[in-house]
Write a protein that holds these residues in place. Structure first.
Motif, mmCIF file in Angstrom:
data_model
loop_
_atom_site.group_PDB
_atom_site.id
_atom_site.type_symbol
_atom_site.label_atom_id
_atom_site.label_comp_id
_atom_site.label_asym_id
_atom_site.label_seq_id
_atom_site.Cartn_x
_atom_site.Cartn_y
_atom_site.Cartn_z
ATOM 1 N N VAL A 13 1.426 -8.511 2.792
ATOM 2 C CA VAL A 13 0.272 -8.947 4.295
ATOM 3 C C VAL A 13 -0.605 -8.170 3.994
ATOM 4 C CG1 VAL A 13 1.614 -9.960 5.345
ATOM 5 C CG2 VAL A 13 1.840 -7.530 5.634
ATOM 6 N N VAL A 31 -0.692 -3.893 3.766
ATOM 7 C CA VAL A 31 0.379 -3.484 3.402
ATOM 8 C C VAL A 31 0.197 -2.465 2.011
ATOM 9 C CG1 VAL A 31 0.945 -5.093 1.695
ATOM 10 C CG2 VAL A 31 2.500 -4.244 2.681
ATOM 11 N N SER A 56 -4.272 -2.703 -2.853
ATOM 12 C CA SER A 56 -5.380 -2.013 -3.576
ATOM 13 C C SER A 56 -4.723 -0.882 -3.761
ATOM 14 C CB SER A 56 -6.713 -2.784 -2.759
ATOM 15 O OG SER A 56 -6.048 -1.973 -1.869
ATOM 16 N N THR A 57 -4.541 -0.043 -2.992
ATOM 17 C CA THR A 57 -4.196 1.393 -3.384
ATOM 18 C C THR A 57 -2.660 1.179 -4.376
ATOM 19 O OG1 THR A 57 -4.337 1.397 -0.971
ATOM 20 C CG2 THR A 57 -3.178 3.437 -2.285
ATOM 21 N N ARG A 113 -12.630 -1.278 -4.139
ATOM 22 C CA ARG A 113 -10.760 -1.327 -3.370
ATOM 23 C C ARG A 113 -10.212 -0.352 -4.301
ATOM 24 N NH1 ARG A 113 -8.384 -5.858 -3.149
ATOM 25 N NH2 ARG A 113 -6.456 -5.320 -1.581
ATOM 26 N N ASN A 154 6.408 -0.497 0.451
ATOM 27 C CA ASN A 154 5.798 1.042 0.320
ATOM 28 C C ASN A 154 5.875 1.844 1.406
ATOM 29 O OD1 ASN A 154 3.220 1.959 -1.471
ATOM 30 N ND2 ASN A 154 1.591 0.199 -0.147
ATOM 31 N N ASP A 204 6.562 7.577 2.267
ATOM 32 C CA ASP A 204 5.810 8.929 2.593
ATOM 33 C C ASP A 204 5.314 9.143 3.789
ATOM 34 O OD1 ASP A 204 3.182 7.676 3.159
ATOM 35 O OD2 ASP A 204 2.691 7.718 1.762
ATOM 36 N N SER A 238 5.687 4.834 -2.912
ATOM 37 C CA SER A 238 4.311 6.150 -2.474
ATOM 38 C C SER A 238 3.042 5.882 -2.831
ATOM 39 C CB SER A 238 4.389 6.745 -1.050
ATOM 40 O OG SER A 238 3.074 7.351 -0.729
ATOM 41 N N ALA A 239 2.739 4.757 -2.934
ATOM 42 C CA ALA A 239 0.959 4.242 -3.809
ATOM 43 C C ALA A 239 -0.033 5.513 -3.472
ATOM 44 C CB ALA A 239 -0.025 3.028 -3.151
ATOM 45 N N GLN A 240 0.449 6.009 -2.669
ATOM 46 C CA GLN A 240 -0.281 7.059 -2.328
ATOM 47 C C GLN A 240 -0.673 8.680 -2.517
ATOM 48 O OE1 GLN A 240 -0.955 8.418 2.296
ATOM 49 N NE2 GLN A 240 -3.208 7.395 2.437
HETATM 50 P P1 GDP Z 1 -4.010 -4.106 0.637
HETATM 51 O O1 GDP Z 1 -4.989 -4.685 2.352
HETATM 52 O O2 GDP Z 1 -2.670 -4.545 0.826
HETATM 53 O O3 GDP Z 1 -4.678 -4.455 -0.549
HETATM 54 O O4 GDP Z 1 -3.751 -2.727 1.876
HETATM 55 P P2 GDP Z 1 -4.409 -1.269 0.973
HETATM 56 O O5 GDP Z 1 -4.829 -0.430 -0.133
HETATM 57 O O6 GDP Z 1 -6.224 -1.623 1.041
HETATM 58 O O7 GDP Z 1 -3.753 0.083 2.053
HETATM 59 C C1 GDP Z 1 -4.204 -0.262 3.935
HETATM 60 C C2 GDP Z 1 -3.937 1.260 4.747
HETATM 61 O O8 GDP Z 1 -2.928 1.868 3.920
HETATM 62 C C3 GDP Z 1 -5.256 1.944 3.378
HETATM 63 O O9 GDP Z 1 -6.016 2.652 5.223
HETATM 64 C C4 GDP Z 1 -4.414 3.029 2.419
HETATM 65 O O10 GDP Z 1 -4.877 4.120 2.716
HETATM 66 C C5 GDP Z 1 -2.911 2.573 3.414
HETATM 67 N N1 GDP Z 1 -1.990 2.846 2.337
HETATM 68 C C6 GDP Z 1 -2.313 2.278 0.778
HETATM 69 N N2 GDP Z 1 -0.209 2.978 0.551
HETATM 70 C C7 GDP Z 1 -0.265 4.198 1.310
HETATM 71 C C8 GDP Z 1 0.816 4.750 1.126
HETATM 72 O O11 GDP Z 1 2.027 4.640 0.376
HETATM 73 N N3 GDP Z 1 1.202 5.362 1.527
HETATM 74 C C9 GDP Z 1 0.187 5.512 2.925
HETATM 75 N N4 GDP Z 1 0.806 6.853 3.873
HETATM 76 N N5 GDP Z 1 -0.789 4.645 3.254
HETATM 77 C C10 GDP Z 1 -1.223 3.500 2.525
#
Ligand code: GDP
Length: 330
Positions: free
Chosen positions: A63, A66, A69-70, A108, A201, A204, A240-242
């Motif tokens: 969704v 989630v 893209s990260t 993104r 995901n 962290d 954790s993608a971060q």
């Molecule tokens: P998408 O809509 O599924 O593509 O989600 P995004 O990649 O744009 O991420 C949505 C938000 O979640 C952003 O603010 C990201 O920085 C944050 N985010 C993504 N991955 C992680 C993670 O592994 N840990 C944390 N704490 N935040 C994350």
């Protein structure tokens, strides 16, 4: 308006030699709905098909928010760092309505977008899910012929798009975040059933423990479902993608799933089945297109009759299909 014919041979050569600009032109060609482009695109695909099939094809769903893209940015960068060539495609049927895709958007994935070993392509805005899916499937062929060995196809949980993407990849990866107990209900069962690998995901900081607990619970829930393959149990992995934690494990699970499919020949069967299913999807699409374009007057009359109750919908359907000229041998 003068229509310059497409030089299919030059495009095919350019794609195989790895020219980014010719690859981009080839993608634009397969995304086009212009009839002469459709013909040229199919010639191009026929030429390139023998050189396709070499990539690990992975669908990535989850969704909005989630972390898709990260995650793709982090995973893709690792893969190119390891010498892989990564294609990121997207299937987003809502892009026609919003006039621009929220998926596969280059902004993104800033690092991947400028990585010379990656190619990020936003979702085509071809209209229907069927149209978007066709263009994406054909783009996979182009990317593989161009030597990309990892194809990541991103999608959101809208309507049928996950089923469609699962139908064009080897491994379907579902991204989710920590949910336990009742919240598990929030994950659509139909999507869990498609998943070959699940990643929880955002494991962290303060959420790391929650994510691990959630992964165990979800793993238990998955055990009650019909597996996608008899000798594969979808693993549920925190990541954790971060921070990058767990990304190697998620990718290993994807590779392991592929090896499992390869080891008993089901990869070849799965891909062959997908090709046949694609053919039928094309039949349904083209049938509708031909009817709508070729039987406008009849459609008008029949719709009028059905509205007034002068004709039954079933008989009207049969009469409309009769315009195709096929004998009715049922
Ligand atoms: P998408 O809509 O599924 O593509 O989600 P995004 O990649 O744009 O991420 C949505 C938000 O979640 C952003 O603010 C990201 O920085 C944050 N985010 C993504 N991955 C992680 C993670 O592994 N840990 C944390 N704490 N935040 C994350």
């Amino acid at each position: 308006r003068q229509r310059r014919p497409v030089d299919v041979a030059a495009l095919a050569k350019g794609v195989r030699e790895g020219s980014r600009s010719l690859l981009a032109r080839a993608i634009t060609l397969v995304e086009s709905n212009r009839p002469d482009h459709r013909v040229a695109a199919q010639e191009l695909l026929l030429e390139l098909l023998p050189h396709a099939g070499g990539a690990v094809r992975v669908g990535i769903s989850g969704v909005p928010g989630v972390g898709k893209s990260t995650f793709i940015e982090a995973l893709g960068t690792r893969l190119t760092g390891d010498g892989h060539r990564v294609a990121v495609l997207a299937v987003d049927p809502s892009s026609t309505r919003t006039r621009g895709s929220i998926l596969g958007d280059k902004t993104r994935m800033a690092k991947l977008a400028v990585d010379e070993n990656a190619f990020v392509r936003p979702s085509p805005s071809a209209g229907t899910l069927g149209g978007v899916a066709r263009a994406t499937r054909e783009t996979i062929v182009l990317m593989e012929a161009a030597g990309y060995d990892a194809v990541l196809v991103e999608t959101v949980g809208v309507g049928q798009s996950e089923v469609t993407v699962a139908g064009m990849v080897d491994t379907f990866l579902l991204l989710t975040i920590a949910r336990t107990g009742d919240q598990l209900q929030g994950i659509k069962k139909g999507i869990l059933e498609l998943a070959d690998v699940v990643a929880v995901n955002k494991a962290d900081g303060n959420h790391e423990r929650d994510a691990k607990v959630a992964a165990r619970e979800l793993s238990g829930a998955l055990r009650l479902m019909t597996p996608t393959h008899e000798s594969w149990r979808p693993p549920v992995l925190p990541c954790s993608a971060q921070t990058g934690m767990g990304l190697d494990e998620v990718w290993s699970a994807v590779r392991e799933h592929r090896s499992t499919l390869e080891s008993d020949g089901s990869l070849g069967r799965r891909r062959a089945d997908q090709q046949v299913e694609w053919m039928w999807a094309m039949v349904r699409d083209q049938l509708m297109d031909r009817l709508q374009a070729g039987a406008k007057d009849t459609i008008g009359e029949l719709e009028h009759g059905v509205r007034n109750g002068d004709e039954t919908p079933t008989r009207a359907a049969a009469r409309l299909l009769d315009t195709l000229g096929l004998p009715d041998q049922r």
